[in-house]
Design a protein around this motif. Structure first.
Motif, PDB file in Angstrom:
ATOM      1  N   MET A 226      62.199  35.221  97.697  1.00 42.14           N
ATOM      2  CA  MET A 226      62.753  34.254  96.746  1.00 42.14           C
ATOM      3  C   MET A 226      62.988  32.915  97.428  1.00 42.14           C
ATOM      4  SD  MET A 226      65.335  36.585  94.482  1.00 42.14           S
ATOM      5  CE  MET A 226      65.947  37.721  95.704  1.00 42.14           C
TER       6      MET A 226
ATOM      7  N   GLN B   9      71.094  24.948 102.848  1.00 47.14           N
ATOM      8  CA  GLN B   9      71.589  24.798 101.482  1.00 47.14           C
ATOM      9  C   GLN B   9      70.853  25.736 100.541  1.00 47.14           C
ATOM     10  OE1 GLN B   9      70.796  20.627 101.534  1.00 47.14           O
ATOM     11  NE2 GLN B   9      72.935  20.086 101.310  1.00 47.14           N
TER      12      GLN B   9
ATOM     13  N   ARG C 168      74.591  32.679  96.670  1.00 41.83           N
ATOM     14  CA  ARG C 168      75.660  32.559  95.692  1.00 41.83           C
ATOM     15  C   ARG C 168      75.234  33.087  94.321  1.00 41.83           C
ATOM     16  NH1 ARG C 168      79.281  27.247  96.128  1.00 41.83           N
ATOM     17  NH2 ARG C 168      79.102  27.867  98.303  1.00 41.83           N
ATOM     18  N   VAL C 169      74.046  32.617  93.854  1.00 41.54           N
ATOM     19  CA  VAL C 169      73.643  33.074  92.500  1.00 41.54           C
ATOM     20  C   VAL C 169      73.307  34.559  92.498  1.00 41.54           C
ATOM     21  CG1 VAL C 169      72.888  30.837  91.640  1.00 41.54           C
ATOM     22  CG2 VAL C 169      71.265  32.304  92.763  1.00 41.54           C
ATOM     23  N   LEU C 170      72.801  35.076  93.617  1.00 44.55           N
ATOM     24  CA  LEU C 170      72.513  36.505  93.676  1.00 44.55           C
ATOM     25  C   LEU C 170      73.794  37.308  93.547  1.00 44.55           C
ATOM     26  CD1 LEU C 170      69.792  36.972  96.454  1.00 44.55           C
ATOM     27  CD2 LEU C 170      69.671  37.734  94.093  1.00 44.55           C
TER      28      LEU C 170
ATOM     29  N   GLN D 140      72.245  29.090 100.900  1.00 49.12           N
ATOM     30  CA  GLN D 140      73.583  29.094 100.308  1.00 49.12           C
ATOM     31  C   GLN D 140      73.519  29.293  98.797  1.00 49.12           C
ATOM     32  OE1 GLN D 140      75.415  25.460 101.551  1.00 49.12           O
ATOM     33  NE2 GLN D 140      77.457  26.182 101.098  1.00 49.12           N
ATOM     34  N   VAL D 141      72.670  28.468  98.159  1.00 45.71           N
ATOM     35  CA  VAL D 141      72.555  28.541  96.698  1.00 45.71           C
ATOM     36  C   VAL D 141      72.054  29.908  96.272  1.00 45.71           C
ATOM     37  CG1 VAL D 141      71.273  27.667  94.727  1.00 45.71           C
ATOM     38  CG2 VAL D 141      72.137  26.095  96.410  1.00 45.71           C
TER      39      VAL D 141
ATOM     40  N   GLU E 194      76.576  36.398  92.216  1.00 47.41           N
ATOM     41  CA  GLU E 194      77.128  36.310  90.870  1.00 47.41           C
ATOM     42  C   GLU E 194      76.420  37.235  89.901  1.00 47.41           C
ATOM     43  OE1 GLU E 194      77.086  32.330  89.558  1.00 47.41           O
ATOM     44  OE2 GLU E 194      78.546  31.711  91.081  1.00 47.41           O
ATOM     45  N   ALA E 195      75.122  37.480  90.158  1.00 51.17           N
ATOM     46  CA  ALA E 195      74.372  38.356  89.253  1.00 51.17           C
ATOM     47  C   ALA E 195      74.528  39.804  89.636  1.00 51.17           C
ATOM     48  CB  ALA E 195      72.904  37.959  89.279  1.00 51.17           C
TER      49      ALA E 195
ATOM     50  N   TYR F 185      73.907  41.115  92.778  1.00 49.25           N
ATOM     51  CA  TYR F 185      73.100  41.571  93.909  1.00 49.25           C
ATOM     52  C   TYR F 185      73.693  40.979  95.176  1.00 49.25           C
ATOM     53  CZ  TYR F 185      69.803  42.448  90.124  1.00 49.25           C
ATOM     54  OH  TYR F 185      69.212  42.885  88.970  1.00 49.25           O
TER      55      TYR F 185
END
Lengths: 175, 371
Positions: free
Chosen positions: A116, A132, A139-141, A135-136, A143-144, A146
Motif C-alpha cells: 500500500m 509522513q 493511522r488510517v489502517l 504515518q498517514v 482506524e479501520a 487493521y
C-alpha cells in the motif's frame, strides 16, 4: 476493400468475448482490435512498453509503470481481458478484483503494508516524505481496525471499497 | 512537521497549461476525514490510464483516416477499375511529362540567372522569386491541384511573419506558388535536401534541427534577423512543428509569436474526397507521398489568408499562439488538441505527472494535520 476487422474472424471475436466473460460487445471488441493494431506499430502481436508510453496521456499517469508491468506481453485476447474491469458491464466484484491485483504485485493474494505504501508513493511522488506517508497509512489502517502488520486479502478490499460509489468505467469508441 | 516539499523541476513556461484541457482531479481528493477507503481507492487514476489506452487525443491527430470505400458493388467496381487505369496509365504519364518540362524550363532559366547575375542582386532575387513560384506551379499542376485562395495575397513588408497549419510538405509548395516565401524547415535527406540547400536557400530559408537543444536560440536569432530585413521574402512558419492529419491542430510553438512582429495566419484545408493529402512521415517517404498524389484524381484545397494579428497588451506569447491557433482551426474546421507535436518523438515531461501527485499529496497532508 473492407476495414481491418476482416482480419478478425467471427470465431475470434466470440473467443475473445468468452475470455472476457462477455463484458464487451462484439462491436467493442472490433473497435479494441483496431486500437490494438494501431498501438502495436511493428505488428508483433503484443504492445511493447515503449508503444504504450508513446501515448502521452498514458505516460503522464502516476501508475503507468505499475500498469506496464501488468500489460507486458499481453496478446489481444489478454488485452481485452485486462480492460474488462473497465467495462460498464463489469460487476463491482470484478472491479475490486482488478484494484486488488494492481496492489498485489507479487500475486500471492495478500496485500501488505509496504504494497500500500508503494502505491501511495506513486500517487504522491516527492511532495510528501516517506515518514509522513507511513504515518498517514498507519493511522488510517488502525482506524479501520487493521494494523501495520496486517495482510489484506480480496474480501477485505471488497469490504472497504465495495460499497456504492466506486466508479471505474471507460467507454470504447465504436464508429 | 507537515511542510510540503516543493517541486524541484522548474516551471516550464514554454507550453500552455495542459491541465486546462485534461480532465481535472484524476487523483481523487478526499472529502471530510481521511479514511482507508480514500487511500486505497485508486479507481480514478486507473480509469484515466485505461481511457488513454483505449483512445487518446494525441494518436488521433496522426491517424490517416481512410475514406469510406464506395467501390464494393458490382456496378461501381468496374467503374473504379477503369478509374485506376485512367489514373495510372493516362494521367500519371501526362503529369510526369508536365513536371519534367517544368523542371527543364526552370533549370534552364534558374542556373543562368543564379550565376550570371551574381552582381545584380536585386534583379537576381526578383527573377529567382518568379522562377520558384513557377516551378511550384508546375508541381501543383502535376497533381492537378485545384487551389482556391481566399483573402488578400501576402505582400512583401518587413516585420511580419506567416503561420499556417501543417498537413504535408506540399503545404509549402501550394503556398509558394502564389508567393515566394522564405521558409523555416527541418533539413531532409536525399533529393529533398538537395533542393533545400540549393533553391530554397536562394529564397532565404532557415534550417533547424529538431534533435539539437541549443538549436532553438540560434534559430530564434536568425528568425529575428530575417524579419528585420526589408527586402527579405516574407517568412512562412509552421508552428505545429510536425505534419498533422488535417482534422486536428496540435499546439503551436511560441517561437513565431515572440518575435515582436505581426503574425498573419493562413489556414489550409484539403478536400478528402479527391485525395488524403496527409503525409504520414512514419509510414511513407516523401517520394512515395508525391507518387501517391500524382496517381490520384486531384488535390483540391482551400487556402485562406486571414487577418493579420498582433500581440494584444497583456497577452503572453503562448496566449497569442493559442489565439491564432483558434482562428486558424475555426476557419479550416479543425479540432484543437492540447498536445505538443514533438511528443511524436519524445516523452512528455515529468512535470505533468508531478502536478497530479502534488495535488493529492497536499490533500493527504491537510488531513494529517487534522487527525
Amino acid at each position: 476493400m473492407g476495414n481491418s476487422s476482416s482480419m478478425l474472424t467471427q470465431y475470434d471475436i466470440e473467443e475473445v468475448q468468452q475470455h472476457c466473460n462477455h463484458t464487451f460487445s462484439q462491436q467493442e471488441i472490433v473497435a479494441l482490435y483496431q486500437r490494438f493494431c494501431q498501438l502495436d506499430r511493428n505488428g508483433i502481436g503484443f504492445i511493447s512498453s515503449d508503444e504504450f508510453l508513446s501515448v502521452p496521456e498514458f505516460a503522464v499517469n502516476p501508475l503507468s509503470q505499475r500498469l506496464l508491468r501488468m500489460l507486458e506481453g499481453l496478446n489481444f485476447k489478454e488485452f481485452v481481458a485486462f480492460l474488462s474491469a473497465f467495462s460498464s458491464r463489469a460487476s463491482l466484484q470484478q472491479k475490486v478484483e482488478f484494484i486488488f491485483k494492481v496492489y498485489d504485485t507479487d500475486g500471492n493474494g495478500k496485500v501488505a503494508f509496504h504494497d500500500m505504501l508503494d502505491i501511495l508513493r506513486d500517487l504522491t511522488g516527492q511532495f510528501i516524505s516517506e515518514q509522513q506517508r507511513e504515518q498517514v497509512l498507519t493511522r488510517v489502517l488502525e482506524e479501520a481496525g487493521y494494523n501495520k502488520d496486517s495482510f489484506l486479502v480480496q474480501s477485505d478490499f471488497m469490504k472497504i471499497l465495495g460499497n456504492s460509489g466506486l466508479r471505474m468505467e471507460v467507454e470504447v469508441p465504436v464508429d | 512537521m507537515s511542510k510540503l516539499k516543493s517541486s524541484s523541476s522548474e516551471l516550464d513556461l514554454d507550453r500552455p497549461n495542459i491541465e486546462d484541457y485534461l480532465p481535472s482531479g484524476s487523483i481523487q481528493e478526499p472529502h471530510g476525514k481521511l479514511c482507508l477507503r480514500d487511500l486505497l481507492d485508486i479507481s480514478p487514476t486507473l480509469t484515466e490510464a485505461a481511457g488513454a489506452i483505449v483512445d487518446d487525443s494525441f494518436t488521433r491527430c496522426f491517424k490517416s483516416i481512410p475514406p469510406e470505400p464506395w467501390n464494393w458493388n458490382i456496378y461501381l467496381f468496374p467503374l473504379w477499375c477503369m478509374g485506376v487505369l485512367v489514373r495510372y496509365l493516362v494521367l500519371f504519364p501526362l503529369r510526369v511529362i508536365v513536371l519534367t518540362v517544368g523542371w527543364i524550363i526552370f533549370l534552364s532559366c534558374y542556373i543562368p540567372v543564379h550565376f550570371l547575375l551574381k552582381g545584380h542582386d536585386k534583379l537576381r532575387k526578383k527573377l529567382e522569386r518568379c522562377l520558384v513560384e513557377l516551378i511550384c506551379s508546375f508541381f501543383v499542376a502535376s497533381w492537378t491541384g485545384v487551389v482556391k485562395y481566399h483573402g488578400p495575397r501576402p505582400s512583401i513588408r518587413p516585420k511580419q511573419v506567416f503561420v499556417a497549419n501543417h498537413t504535408s510538405m506540399i503545404d509549402f509548395i501550394i503556398l509558394e506558388q502564389m508567393t515566394a516565401f522564405a521558409v523555416i524547415m527541418q533539413k531532409h535527406p536525399g533529393w529533398v535536401g538537395l533542393l533545400q540547400s540549393t533553391i530554397l536557400e536562394s529564397v532565404g530559408s532557415i534550417w533547424f534541427n529538431r534533435s539539437e537543444a541549443k538549436d532553438r536560440e540560434i534559430v530564434a536569432r536568425r528568425l529575428r534577423e530575417h524579419i528585420e530585413g526589408a527586402d527579405n521574402n516574407p517568412l512562412l512558419i509552421f508552428p505545429e512543428g510536425t505534419c498533422v492529419n488535417n482534422h486536428y491542430t496540435v499546439m503551436f510553438k511560441k517561437g513565431a509569436f515572440e518575435l515582436g512582429c505581426t503574425v498573419c495566419p493562413v489556414a489550409i484545408k484539403y478536400n478528402k474526397v479527391f485525395v488524403d493529402a496527409f503525409w504520414n512521415s512514419r509510414k511513407q517517404s516523401f517520394t512515395m507521398h508525391l507518387l501517391q498524389l500524382m496517381t490520384s484524381w486531384a488535390v483540391v484545397c482551400d487556402v485562406w489568408y486571414l487577418e493579420p494579428q498582433n500581440l494584444k497588451p497583456g497577452e503572453t506569447p503562448i496566449e497569442f499562439a493559442e489565439r491564432v491557433r483558434d482562428i486558424i482551426s475555426v476557419r479550416a474546421g479543425l479540432k484543437k488538441v492540447p498536445w505538443d507535436g514533438y511528443l511524436k518523438y519524445s516523452r512528455p515531461s515529468p512535470k505533468h505527472r508531478e502536478r497530479k501527485q502534488q495535488g493529492f499529496a497536499e490533500s493527504v497532508l491537510r488531513h494529517l494535520e487534522e487527525i
